[in-house]
Design a protein around this motif. Structure first.
Motif, PDB file in Angstrom:
ATOM      1  N   THR A 190     -70.478 102.682  57.233  1.00 51.14           N
ATOM      2  CA  THR A 190     -69.162 103.207  57.605  1.00 51.14           C
ATOM      3  C   THR A 190     -68.323 102.143  58.303  1.00 51.14           C
ATOM      4  N   ARG A 191     -68.970 101.282  59.068  1.00 48.57           N
ATOM      5  CA  ARG A 191     -68.226 100.205  59.730  1.00 48.57           C
ATOM      6  C   ARG A 191     -67.567  99.293  58.693  1.00 48.57           C
ATOM      7  N   GLU A 192     -68.289  98.972  57.646  1.00 44.68           N
ATOM      8  CA  GLU A 192     -67.729  98.132  56.586  1.00 44.68           C
ATOM      9  C   GLU A 192     -66.624  98.854  55.823  1.00 44.68           C
ATOM     10  N   LEU A 193     -66.818 100.147  55.566  1.00 45.38           N
ATOM     11  CA  LEU A 193     -65.835 100.913  54.804  1.00 45.38           C
ATOM     12  C   LEU A 193     -64.503 101.071  55.538  1.00 45.38           C
ATOM     13  N   LYS A 194     -64.525 100.965  56.852  1.00 50.09           N
ATOM     14  CA  LYS A 194     -63.303 101.155  57.630  1.00 50.09           C
ATOM     15  C   LYS A 194     -62.340  99.982  57.520  1.00 50.09           C
ATOM     16  N   ARG A 195     -62.810  98.867  57.027  1.00 48.48           N
ATOM     17  CA  ARG A 195     -61.961  97.671  56.991  1.00 48.48           C
ATOM     18  C   ARG A 195     -60.833  97.816  55.968  1.00 48.48           C
ATOM     19  N   ARG A 200     -53.817 106.313  58.030  1.00 45.48           N
ATOM     20  CA  ARG A 200     -54.232 107.698  58.232  1.00 45.48           C
ATOM     21  C   ARG A 200     -55.470 108.082  57.423  1.00 45.48           C
ATOM     22  N   VAL A 201     -56.284 107.109  57.075  1.00 53.20           N
ATOM     23  CA  VAL A 201     -57.549 107.369  56.394  1.00 53.20           C
ATOM     24  C   VAL A 201     -58.672 106.797  57.252  1.00 53.20           C
ATOM     25  N   SER A 202     -59.709 107.590  57.475  1.00 57.14           N
ATOM     26  CA  SER A 202     -60.820 107.141  58.308  1.00 57.14           C
ATOM     27  C   SER A 202     -62.148 107.455  57.630  1.00 57.14           C
ATOM     28  N   VAL A 203     -63.224 106.900  58.171  1.00 57.88           N
ATOM     29  CA  VAL A 203     -64.567 107.104  57.645  1.00 57.88           C
ATOM     30  C   VAL A 203     -65.491 107.449  58.803  1.00 57.88           C
ATOM     31  N   GLU A 204     -66.228 108.541  58.664  1.00 61.67           N
ATOM     32  CA  GLU A 204     -67.206 108.950  59.669  1.00 61.67           C
ATOM     33  C   GLU A 204     -68.479 109.370  58.936  1.00 61.67           C
ATOM     34  N   VAL A 205     -69.437 109.930  59.643  1.00 60.11           N
ATOM     35  CA  VAL A 205     -70.768 110.178  59.081  1.00 60.11           C
ATOM     36  C   VAL A 205     -71.003 111.670  58.870  1.00 60.11           C
ATOM     37  N   SER A 206     -71.747 111.972  57.812  1.00 64.06           N
ATOM     38  CA  SER A 206     -72.207 113.338  57.554  1.00 64.06           C
ATOM     39  C   SER A 206     -73.729 113.370  57.508  1.00 64.06           C
ATOM     40  N   VAL A 207     -74.312 114.273  58.272  1.00 60.27           N
ATOM     41  CA  VAL A 207     -75.720 114.644  58.083  1.00 60.27           C
ATOM     42  C   VAL A 207     -75.701 115.744  57.032  1.00 60.27           C
TER      43      VAL A 207
END
Length: 433
Positions: A190-195, A200-207
């Protein structure tokens, strides 16, 4: 589920999203006017208007004559015979599916087994499907999407669509390694995808779910999300098979990956999720359609967990009816979600919402709120989106409805029936019929 990506560079990297976006620069300030404005949370405005400032946020709401007089020289875009409402907020979606070849419904475990069998062929068309789903959502009045996809695979189509949203990157520890390694992997991902993402678009985690992610990986991921101040998406208490797996360790999901040996906790999925620290403010649980007891609802309310209601998917997969009226009584934040086109007939959030209104006997105001401000509250974004309020983003849907006896119900029915004539995201007119 799709294998964990081994690289986040190359053609699928989001680093070039700004360059490939088709969204044109805004022409601000601008005024959008219609026969009626339904702000949600404040009274309707007849012959109303919304003025958008240079940052794409709402600068004012009121009668068109007053707004125009106070903003002399600003362009007025008039929609006669229409109502302006907040844009739809899809609190749980899967963009990467297409219409027409979905697995048979009726049994959740049977549907999921076919889905998994077809994943190798699906990889070839997932991106195109996600692009089409995002476009369908935009053209039916959605302005913000909470998308869940394996390892964030649908990020690029969402970011290029012009919609605002978050991609919850699902991970599957059995494909990666021990809990610490699996959790480190998904947060690095997710850290890489945020670059290079649009503002107004973000990336977070799903279990993903109690039957695909082991307890320790779930606990570690939830802790990391909270420490980072981020939200966490989960599927929870979705199906009878999930309830059986969590309670007894048996049933159609016990061997979905041939390694699900952690079932048999002897409690409900909600109580199990609390036990492994998944629940809390910032967690949004999708579906909650099977076996949700009053005790479970008290847990959700006490922990501050939000819900995403997907009634058409629940019905298609034989998953029961989510107790949304009782959730609302307990002030559990509830938003609407379409799920994806392999379990739901469309990406039209207002069509989904009308189903909920009919199923639960809600009035139009409650339905419109669920589709807009309710979703914002579920995603903890009520200060930014969800109502037509000065200071919030100018995310709007213009619906061909004149405001009859119950304006909220009329506009909801019209939007569900394809009556959206324009969609505005951050002040930009991205769709006009």
């Amino acid at each position: 589920m799709p294998s964990a990506p081994r690289s986040t560079t190359g053609a699928s990297s989001p680093a070039s999203l700004r360059r490939t976006s088709r969204v044109q620069p805004p022409e601000f300030p601008v005024i959008y006017a219609a026969d009626l404005v339904l702000p949600v949370g404040t009274p309707p405005v007849e012959r109303g208007a919304v003025v958008v400032d240079r940052d794409g946020r709402i600068a004012g709401v009121g009668p068109v004559e007053e707004i125009s007089r106070a903003n002399a020289g600003v362009e007025v875009r008039e929609f006669r015979g229409c109502t302006i409402i907040p844009g739809g907020i899809n609190a749980h979606a899967h963009l990467g599916f297409r219409r027409g070849d979905e697995p048979p419904g009726g049994s959740f475990a049977g549907w999921l087994s076919v889905l998994i069998e077809r994943l190798p062929e699906k990889e070839a068309w997932t991106e195109e499907a996600a692009r089409n789903s995002a476009r369908e959502a935009l053209e039916t009045g959605t302005t913000y999407i909470a998308e869940s996809s394996p390892y964030g695979e649908c990020l690029k189509p969402l970011a290029e669509s012009g919609l605002a949203g978050v991609v919850f990157a699902e991970f599957f520890p059995h494909e990666i390694g021990p809990p610490e390694e699996a959790v480190e992997y998904i947060f690095n991902r997710t850290r890489e995808l945020k670059r290079g993402l649009p503002e107004r678009v973000s990336v977070e985690v799903s279990v993903h779910s109690p039957y695909t992610v082991d307890p320790e990986s779930s606990r570690l991921a939830a802790r990391r999300s909270r420490e980072a101040g981020e939200r966490l998406a989960i599927h929870l208490s979705e199906s009878p098979e999930e309830v059986e797996f969590v309670q007894k360790g048996t049933g159609g999901l016990a061997n979905i990956f041939a390694r699900n040996e952690w079932g048999g906790a002897g409690v409900s999925p909600v109580k199990y999720a609390e036990r492994i620290e998944l629940l809390g403010p910032g967690t949004i649980a999708a579906h909650l359609a099977t076996g949700v007891s009053d005790e479970d609802l008290e847990i959700l309310a006490r922990t501050g967990t939000a819900a995403a209601h997907c009634p058409r998917s629940n019905e298609y997969l034989g998953c029961g009816v989510s107790p949304v009226p009782r959730m609302l009584e307990r002030r559990i934040p509830v938003g609407m979600g379409t799920d994806g086109l392999w379990s739901s007939p469309s990406m039209n959030l207002f069509e989904e919402t009308l189903t909920a209104v009919q199923k639960h006997g809600f009035g139009g105001e409650t339905g419109l709120r669920l589709a807009t401000l309710g979703g914002a509250e579920a995603l903890r974004m009520q200060d930014e989106i969800g109502s037509i309020t000065p200071g919030k983003w100018a995310d709007l849907a213009v619906v061909e409805a004149g405001g009859g006896g119950e304006p909220s119900r009329e506009v909801l029915e019209a939007a569900a029936d394809g009556g959206v004539v324009a969609t505005v995201v951050g002040g930009r007119l991205l769709y006009s019929r």
